[in-house]
Design an enzyme around this catalytic site. Structure first.
Site, PDB file in Angstrom:
ATOM      1  N   THR A  72      21.056  16.181  12.648  1.00  0.00           N
ATOM      2  CA  THR A  72      19.509  15.730  12.960  1.00  0.00           C
ATOM      3  C   THR A  72      18.972  14.952  11.776  1.00  0.00           C
ATOM      4  OG1 THR A  72      19.940  17.627  10.886  1.00  0.00           O
ATOM      5  CG2 THR A  72      18.687  18.287  12.820  1.00  0.00           C
ATOM      6  N   GLU A 112      22.815  15.098   1.817  1.00  0.00           N
ATOM      7  CA  GLU A 112      21.682  15.048   1.986  1.00  0.00           C
ATOM      8  C   GLU A 112      21.654  13.771   1.113  1.00  0.00           C
ATOM      9  OE1 GLU A 112      18.349  17.652   4.421  1.00  0.00           O
ATOM     10  OE2 GLU A 112      19.642  17.226   2.469  1.00  0.00           O
ATOM     11  N   THR A 143       6.102  14.573   4.985  1.00  0.00           N
ATOM     12  CA  THR A 143       4.687  14.051   4.960  1.00  0.00           C
ATOM     13  C   THR A 143       5.204  12.554   5.791  1.00  0.00           C
ATOM     14  OG1 THR A 143       5.265  13.060   3.023  1.00  0.00           O
ATOM     15  CG2 THR A 143       3.400  14.944   3.308  1.00  0.00           C
ATOM     16  N   THR A 145      20.495  23.087   9.687  1.00  0.00           N
ATOM     17  CA  THR A 145      21.756  23.879   9.730  1.00  0.00           C
ATOM     18  C   THR A 145      23.676  23.351   9.869  1.00  0.00           C
ATOM     19  OG1 THR A 145      20.143  24.796  11.235  1.00  0.00           O
ATOM     20  CG2 THR A 145      22.706  24.836  12.297  1.00  0.00           C
ATOM     21  N   ASN A 172      14.203  15.910   1.012  1.00  0.00           N
ATOM     22  CA  ASN A 172      13.722  17.245   0.406  1.00  0.00           C
ATOM     23  C   ASN A 172      12.542  17.396  -0.256  1.00  0.00           C
ATOM     24  OD1 ASN A 172      16.122  18.709   1.732  1.00  0.00           O
ATOM     25  ND2 ASN A 172      17.257  17.601   0.171  1.00  0.00           N
ATOM     26  N   LYS A 206      28.263  19.141  12.478  1.00  0.00           N
ATOM     27  CA  LYS A 206      26.413  18.507  11.952  1.00  0.00           C
ATOM     28  C   LYS A 206      25.977  18.876  10.349  1.00  0.00           C
ATOM     29  CE  LYS A 206      23.322  19.294  12.497  1.00  0.00           C
ATOM     30  NZ  LYS A 206      22.122  20.275  11.530  1.00  0.00           N
TER      31      LYS A 206
END
Lengths: 407, 407
Positions: A153, A276, A407, A190, A402, A179
Site C-alpha cells: 500500500t 512510514e 486529501t 495492515t 498520515n 507488507k
C-alpha cells in the site's frame, strides 16, 4: 546455526506457484497490481497469527474459521480495500474464498484470505470474478515478487526473502513476503505476511513454531505504536522437502524454529526500515537485563519513544532520551548501572555509563548516527536477559503521509 | 459547583509573593527570565506529586526530603538546566535550597526546589548566589506572571490561572502556574506546576486532595507519551482565607477537591494546547464505559495515538483510526456498540455508529476539525463509566523541534 539466505521469495519452496494482477480494487487504480494468489499443488499444513485488536477485518474471521483444521492450499489477498467495518464484510470475504476455490479447483475452507486498504468501504467482488480465472493461467513459481508487489500500500519497496536450512539431511526452504509500513493507507493499514515452506511438519508443530518464531521477530517491531485491524501472518508447509515429518519438539523442530525466527527477522527489519516516512532502521539491543521480560520491555519502550525516534532522525546523540525511556518502561532496572552505546557502519560511540553521561565527540557521534541502520546498544549490567527490537525514525514525512493522505 | 475563574496567578491567594529574573543559567542566555522564587509570609502546609520515571532529577529527591513533614514556605525553580544525571546534582539542589533559605530567612527544609532544561550538564550555582538577594527585594504579589515565564522552556505561552470558591462561608483562592509542552528542551523536558491557595487545610488532607485532583486533570494529559524525569506538581496552603481548617474528608474537603480539579484541568488544557508543535487542543470524551478504568484507558489510548493525532492535524475525519485505537486499548469494550462524534465550535459530525461508519459530509467534517479545540466524543453504550483526556495534534513542527534542536 545451519541456515543461509538465498535469492528467492514466497514461491521458492517446493510446490508453490503464484500470480498477481491489477484488478482495480480501489476506484481509479488501473495499473498497480492489487490481487495476488499463491497456491500449493498439494494440501498443506497451515497456521496463522492475527492482530490482537478488538476490531478485526472480516477476512481474519473467515481465515480463522478455515484454519481450524490446520490445513490450507491457497492464499488470496488484495490491497486497496481492508474489508473491515462493513456490514457485508464476512459474506464478501467468504465469496472471495469461494471464487478462489472454484477457480483453483480446491476446497473453499482450504483458502486463506486477507485484505488491506481503506476501511468502511464495501469490497467490490467484480475484480475477483473477472481476474482470478486469468490469474490461474499465469500461476508460476516465478511470480512470487509480483505477489509481494500486489499487497503493497504505502510501502515504498517490496519485502521478500528466502532461506535454506538442513533438516534431517534434507534441504528445507522457507520463502516469504510482507507488507506494511506503519498503520497505513486510508483509515488504517495492515501488516500482512505470508510465508511458505516445503518442510514436513505437523499442523500442531507448525502452529507452535510460528508462535515461537514470531516472538523475537514480528512482535519486536514498532513503527508508530498503533496496532492495525487486519494484521495477519500465515504460513503453509507443503512437506515436499522430504524430511521426516516433525511431530514433536525434537532437534529438527528446534532447527526449524531457529531458521524461521531468522526468516521472520529479515522480513521484520524490512518492514521497520520502510516504516512510514522513515529514513533509517533502528535496532535496540538490550542485554544484561534481570529477565527476558525486562529486556523486551526496555527494548520496545526505547524503540517506541517519539523523542528517541525524532532524535535519531536528527542524528542527535540524545542519550538522555534513551535513559528517560528506560526509566518509564516500567521494567525492573537499576539506572545507576546502565550503559548506552550508539553503533552503526560509521563506528560506535559510548554516550552513557553508570546511568550518567560520559564525554563524547559530537562529530564522531554524528558519523555514527547519519547511517541508514543505527543500533542503540543498552547494557543493563544486571543479569542475563536480552532482547532486540526493530523500529525507525519519526520524520516530517510520517506526519505528511498520515496527516494529508485523504486529501 | 461553587467556583469561578478569576484573573490571577500563583501570587493571587493571600500571603504569597514572588519574583523572577534572568540569571543566565544556560550559557548565552542574557535576556530570558530563568530563576523564580515564590514565598509565603507564613509557614504553609504543602504536598507534591512527582514523575514515576525511575530516572529522577536530584531536585525531586531534595524536595521529597523537605516535604516529609508536610510543610514549606518557599519555592525556588529554574529553567535552562534540569540538574539530572549529574554526579553533584543532589548537593547542588541542596545548595540552592540553602541559598534560598538564607536569603528569605526561612528554614532550609521549608524550601521546594525544581529544575528544568538540559540534563547531564552541571547546574551553575553562581546565578543563584548572585541573583537571589536581588530577587528578595523584588518580591511582590504582582510578579506571579513573571514566575510563570521563568519556568518556560520550549513553551510558547505562559500557563497560569486563578480561581475563587466558597468554603465555610469564606472566599478561598487558588492560583497556579505550569510549564511543559511535551518532553522538552535539550535532552528532555519537564512538566512543572506550582499551585498556591489560602485555604486552611491540614497537610494530610492537602496531600489527599492533591492526589485526587490530579487523577482527572494532569494524569489525563498526553502530549507524546514520554514521561519526563523532572515532573513535579507542588501545592502550598497558607490558611489565610479564614475557613475552619479542613482536617477530614467533609463537605468542605469535597468542595476544595472539586475546585482544585477544575484548577488543574485549566492548567492541563493549557499544557496540552501548547504541546510541542501543536496547532490544536484535542479533548477525548468517553462515556458509557463499563467502568471508570475502561473509560480512562480508552480516552488515553485514543488521545495518544500517533495516527489519530496526525489525522487531526490534517483535519481528516478519519474515524477508522479512532475505532482502531479503541480496539487496541486493551479495555473491555463492545466494538459493535461504539458511537463516535467529532465536535468543535464549527459544529458536530457523527462519523461512526454501532461500530461502523455512517455517511457524512466531508465538507461539514472539515469545518468541525479545522477549529483550534476539537472534541472526540466516544459513546461506548455499555455502562456508566466516563473520562476526559487532553492532548494535541502531531505536526511537522513536533518533528522539527525534537529532531533539530541541538543543532
Amino acid at each position: 546455526m545451519d541456515f543461509r539466505f538465498i535469492d528467492g521469495t514466497i514461491t521458492t519452496p517446493q510446490g508453490f506457484t503464484g500470480a498477481a494482477i491489477c484488478g482495480g480494487i480501489k476506484e481509479g487504480n488501473t495499473t498497480k497490481k492489487d490481487i495476488m494468489m499463491v497456491k500449493c499443488d498439494t494440501l498443506c499444513n497451515a497456521a496463522a497469527v492475527y492482530t490482537k485488536n478488538l476490531v478485526k477485518s472480516d477476512a481474519i474471521l473467515v481465515t480463522q474459521e478455515h484454519l481450524k483444521n490446520g490445513k490450507a492450499q491457497a492464499i488470496v489477498a488484495n490491497s486497496g480495500n481492508a474489508n473491515t467495518c462493513n456490514a457485508d464484510g464476512y459474506k464478501k470475504a467468504s465469496d472471495v474464498c469461494k471464487l478462489c476455490a472454484s477457480t483453483l479447483n480446491i476446497a473453499e475452507d482450504d483458502v486463506i484470505v486477507a485484505s488491506t486498504g481503506v476501511i468502511g468501504v464495501p469490497l467490490p467482488l467484480e475484480p475477483f470474478e473477472q481476474k482470478l480465472y486469468l490469474m490461474k493461467k499465469m500461476m508460476s513459481s516465478e511470480n512470487g515478487s509480483d505477489c509481494a508487489e500486489a499487497i503493497m500500500t504505502t510501502d515504498t519497496v517490496k519485502k521478500e526473502m528466502a532461506m535454506e536450512m538442513t533438516i534431517d539431511g534434507k534441504t528445507v526452504t522457507v520463502g516469504g513476503i510482507a507488507k506494511g509500513s506503519g498503520m497505513i493507507h486510508i483509515n488504517m493499514g495492515t501488516m500482512l505476511s505470508f510465508v511458505t515452506t516445503d518442510c514436513a511438519i505437523s499442523s500442531k508443530m507448525l502452529e507452535e513454531a510460528l508462535k515461537e518464531a514470531v516472538e523475537d521477530s514480528y512482535n519486536m517491531v514498532s513503527v508508530d505504536g498503533d496496532t492495525s485491524t487486519n494484521d495477519t501472518l500465515a504460513i503453509m508447509a507443503s512437506g515436499k522437502a522430504g524430511n521426516k515429518e516433525i511431530t514433536t519438539k525434537n532437534e529438527d523442530y528446534k532447527t526449524f524454529v531457529a531458521g524461521l525466527t531468522e526468516a521472520f527477522k529479515s522480513l521484520a527489519k524490512q518492514l521497520a526500515k520502510d516504516g512510514e516516512g522513515a529514513t533509517k532502521l533502528l535496532i535496540c539491543d538490550v542485554s544484561g537485563a534481570k529477565t527476558k521480560k525486562d529486556a523486551v520491555g526496555v527494548a520496545k519502550t526505547v524503540i517506541g519513544s517519539s523523542l528517541v525516534k525524532t532524535a535519531m532522525f536528527g542524528a542527535d546523540a540524545n542519550w538522555g532520551r534513551v535513559l528517560c525511556a528506560i526509566g518509564y518502561s516500567g521494567m525492573d532496572v537499576d539506572i545507576s548501572k546502565v550503559k548506552v552505546t550508539f553503533k552503526s557502519e560509521g563506528g560506535e560511540v559510548l554516550v552513557c555509563e553508570n546511568g550518567a553521561g560520559v564525554g563524547f565527540d559530537e562529530d564522531e557521534a554524528k558519523k555514527v548516527l547519519v547511517c541508514d541502520t543505527v543500533t542503540i546498544d543498552i547494557e543493563l549490567n544486571d543479569g542475563e536477559g536480552f532482547a532486540e527490537a526493530y523500529g525507525c525514525d519519526l520524520t516530517y514525512d510520517y506526519v505528511k503521509i498520515n496527516g494529508d493522505y485523504r486529501t
